[in-house]
Design an enzyme around this catalytic site. Structure first.
Site, short mmCIF file in Angstrom:
data_model
loop_
_atom_site.label_atom_id
_atom_site.label_comp_id
_atom_site.label_asym_id
_atom_site.label_seq_id
_atom_site.Cartn_x
_atom_site.Cartn_y
_atom_site.Cartn_z
N VAL A 1 0.84 -1.20 0.00
CA VAL A 1 0.00 0.00 0.00
C VAL A 1 0.87 1.25 0.00
O VAL A 1 0.65 2.18 -0.78
CB VAL A 1 -0.95 -0.04 1.23
CG1 VAL A 1 -1.65 1.29 1.42
CG2 VAL A 1 -1.97 -1.15 1.05
N ASP B 1 10.97 4.05 5.18
CA ASP B 1 10.80 2.69 5.71
C ASP B 1 11.96 2.41 6.67
O ASP B 1 13.09 2.86 6.44
CB ASP B 1 10.76 1.65 4.58
CG ASP B 1 10.11 0.35 5.02
OD1 ASP B 1 8.97 0.08 4.59
OD2 ASP B 1 10.73 -0.39 5.83
N GLU C 1 -7.44 2.19 1.38
CA GLU C 1 -6.96 1.89 0.03
C GLU C 1 -7.59 0.57 -0.40
O GLU C 1 -7.66 -0.37 0.38
CB GLU C 1 -5.43 1.78 0.09
CG GLU C 1 -4.77 1.63 -1.24
CD GLU C 1 -5.24 2.68 -2.23
OE1 GLU C 1 -5.00 3.86 -2.02
OE2 GLU C 1 -5.84 2.28 -3.25
N LYS D 1 -13.47 -0.10 4.81
CA LYS D 1 -12.42 -0.99 4.32
C LYS D 1 -12.68 -2.44 4.74
O LYS D 1 -12.61 -3.37 3.93
CB LYS D 1 -11.07 -0.49 4.87
CG LYS D 1 -9.92 -1.42 4.66
CD LYS D 1 -9.49 -1.50 3.22
CE LYS D 1 -8.48 -2.58 3.04
NZ LYS D 1 -7.81 -2.55 1.78
N CYS E 1 -4.56 -9.89 2.97
CA CYS E 1 -5.66 -9.03 3.48
C CYS E 1 -6.91 -9.79 3.92
O CYS E 1 -7.31 -9.69 5.09
CB CYS E 1 -6.03 -8.02 2.41
SG CYS E 1 -4.62 -7.01 1.96
C1 UGA Z 1 -7.86 -7.59 -1.71
C2 UGA Z 1 -9.01 -6.68 -2.20
O1 UGA Z 1 -9.52 -7.19 -3.44
C3 UGA Z 1 -8.53 -5.23 -2.41
O2 UGA Z 1 -9.63 -4.41 -2.79
C4 UGA Z 1 -7.94 -4.73 -1.09
O3 UGA Z 1 -7.43 -3.40 -1.24
C5 UGA Z 1 -6.80 -5.65 -0.66
O4 UGA Z 1 -7.31 -7.00 -0.50
C6 UGA Z 1 -6.28 -5.13 0.65
O5 UGA Z 1 -7.03 -5.11 1.64
O6 UGA Z 1 -5.15 -4.59 0.68
P1 UGA Z 1 -5.76 -8.80 -2.85
O7 UGA Z 1 -5.48 -9.35 -1.49
O8 UGA Z 1 -4.65 -8.24 -3.66
O9 UGA Z 1 -6.87 -7.62 -2.72
O10 UGA Z 1 -6.41 -9.98 -3.68
P2 UGA Z 1 -7.75 -10.28 -4.51
O11 UGA Z 1 -7.54 -10.04 -5.93
O12 UGA Z 1 -8.91 -9.63 -3.88
O13 UGA Z 1 -7.84 -11.87 -4.27
C7 UGA Z 1 -7.98 -12.42 -2.97
C8 UGA Z 1 -8.16 -13.91 -3.06
O14 UGA Z 1 -9.40 -14.22 -3.66
C9 UGA Z 1 -7.10 -14.64 -3.89
O15 UGA Z 1 -6.73 -15.83 -3.23
C10 UGA Z 1 -7.79 -14.90 -5.22
O16 UGA Z 1 -7.29 -16.01 -5.91
C11 UGA Z 1 -9.21 -15.14 -4.74
N1 UGA Z 1 -10.23 -14.87 -5.78
C12 UGA Z 1 -10.46 -13.60 -6.22
C13 UGA Z 1 -10.96 -15.92 -6.29
O17 UGA Z 1 -10.77 -17.10 -5.90
N2 UGA Z 1 -11.93 -15.67 -7.23
C14 UGA Z 1 -12.18 -14.41 -7.67
O18 UGA Z 1 -13.11 -14.26 -8.52
C15 UGA Z 1 -11.43 -13.35 -7.15
#
Ligand code: UGA
Length: 443
Positions: free
Chosen positions: A29, A48, A165, A218, A274
């Site tokens: 972030v 950092d 964020e 959030k 997250c």
């Molecule tokens: C997530 C949120 O999507 C962001 O909006 C947020 O800012 C972020 O956490 C955070 O709090 O910093 P991220 O952890 O990068 O983002 O990952 P995602 O793309 O959301 O995926 C999370 C998990 O869900 C992964 O294991 C992914 O493979 C899984 N996923 C996602 C699925 O199995 N199917 C989907 O359709 C989407």
């Protein structure tokens, strides 16, 4: 764009005032925000505590595997808009008007967010921040934290805002520059507007609100998305058991405009830095307020079941006994386009397989294979499959689509595939006699 908030009209159009910004904490972030805010024309100093990280950034190297980040980092550093330091005095000297707190809020032993670093950083800030600076909290923190920071700062001239964020790993910079919305909360509307002005160049809906609402937004967003994925994965399992085609069910479901089609891709569970910690922290925060969140708790439980279901499918494919079996695994990152293995579903599944006596040989195009007993790192996708009893696809890297299924089948001990991401094309089914995708039953 003119917005009315708390009876005051704020004009964000054409206001492209350059600001001096300090960012504390250069993880996902913090670093993306530093690059993004510099791209918006602000002068940014990133701090950092980790000297190695700062040295790398000064040399133009991104410590994160993130699309487009390194190139922007180099360009903005050369343009003099972005610099990095491990000395807080430099933030003091650069006269920052906005200091963003972007440090980690890991899970504590009870599942709540550990705020130790956030609070200690806030105390340090109070010793050097210029008068009237705004302390902007981007770290994910429970409701009430920003108000506690206001108290900790013990300086009436410093202002506090919450600016959560919503970026995703793998598309972090794009999500920062093209957000679905910008949320800023503060106790005083003028502070809210000051922070919002930093984003004047971005086209996005804006939500100006209270500290508490911004903080809760959030967690609510992340928990909702996690619940949606657990539901999707549960429907995939019911499809397998009932003979429905999960892709058709989810496609038709997502066509309902009230539901929408994004975040409906079934997988072996959700993970990352997250969702797992934020869902637990939300439940813990709710408990502190005497509120139960049964849906979020159920989503967490369903996710553990999802890991177990994938491990069980693989076990059934090898005849019910994993002891002495070799399982090839494609992908250990928690999703594609990142090298992050934190709380990765793939790792949880690998642990379950190893616990039952299997040896796992894994390949990932970007992530390092963790050092775990029973887990061996392979040099290539084909090498991970070679000599294995089952090949399991656990991260949806597009690179895997380039591997020839015939070569894989020939290299394996017994040619059986478990596609835990439903990503391999039908051509694979013609090559492998035993091919099971998540959401399908073993014949
Ligand atoms: C997530 C949120 O999507 C962001 O909006 C947020 O800012 C972020 O956490 C955070 O709090 O910093 P991220 O952890 O990068 O983002 O990952 P995602 O793309 O959301 O995926 C999370 C998990 O869900 C992964 O294991 C992914 O493979 C899984 N996923 C996602 C699925 O199995 N199917 C989907 O359709 C989407």
């Amino acid at each position: 764009m003119v917005l009315e908030y708390s009876g005051i009209k704020f004009d964000f159009s054409g206001k492209e005032k350059m600001a001096n910004v300090g960012i504390i904490g250069l993880g996902y972030v913090g670093l993306t925000s530093a690059v993004g805010l510099a791209k918006l024309g602000h002068r940014v100093v990133g701090y950092d505590i980790n000297q190695i990280r700062v040295d790398a950034l000064r040399e133009g190297k991104s410590p994160l595997f993130e699309n487009g980040l390194e190139a922007q980092l180099q360009e903005l550093s050369s343009a003099g808009l972005l610099s990095f330091t491990s000395d807080l005095n430099e933030l003091r000297e650069s006269g920052t008007e906005f200091i963003f707190i972007c440090v980690a809020t890991p899970q504590d032993d009870a599942g709540a967010a550990d705020l130790t670093t956030v609070f200690s950083v806030a105390q340090e800030i109070s010793s050097f921040a210029s008068p009237d600076s705004v302390i902007v909290v981007k770290s994910t923190v429970p409701v009430g934290t920003c108000q506690r920071i206001e108290g900790l700062l013990a300086r009436a001239d410093l202002l506090v805002a919450s600016n959560p964020e919503f970026l995703r790993e793998g598309s972090a910079l794009r999500d920062f520059m093209e957000p679905d919305r910008i949320v800023v909360g503060a106790s005083d509307p003028k502070t809210t507007a000051r922070v919002m002005e930093l984003y004047a160049k971005l086209q996005a809906p804006r939500v100006l609100t209270s500290l508490e609402s911004a903080e809760l937004t959030k967690y609510a967003a992340n928990a909702y998305l996690a619940m949606r994925l657990s539901f999707t994965n549960d429907i995939a399992e019911l499809s397998a058991k009932s003979g429905a085609r999960v892709d058709d069910v989810l496609l038709a479901m997502g066509m309902d405009s009230r539901i929408g089609s994004s975040f409906l891709r079934p997988g072996p569970g959700w993970g990352g830095s997250c969702f797992p910690k934020d869902t637990l922290a939300l439940v813990s925060m709710a408990t502190d307020h005497g509120v139960e969140l049964p849906l979020v708790s159920a989503a967490i439980a369903s996710n553990s079941q999802a890991f177990a279901r994938s491990a069980n499918t693989i076990k059934r494919l090898v005849g019910g006994d994993l002891n002495g079996k070799i399982i090839g695994v494609w992908g250990v990152a928690f999703k594609a386009h990142t090298d992050d293995v934190r709380d990765s579903p793939a790792i949880s599944i690998i642990r379950l397989l190893v616990e039952q006596g299997a040896t796992v040989q894994a390949f990932d195009p970007e992530a390092l294979i963790p050092d775990l007993p029973g887990l061996v790192s392979s040099e290539s996708a084909l090498a991970a499959a070679a000599g294995s009893h089952v090949l399991a696809v656990l991260t949806e890297w597009p690179e895997f689509l380039l591997v020839n299924p015939q070569d894989v089948a020939q290299a394996m001990r017994t040619p059986m595939v478990y596609d835990g991401r439903r990503m391999l094309p039908d051509a694979w089914r013609n090559v492998f006699q035993t091919f099971v995708a998540l959401g399908e039953n073993i014949n």
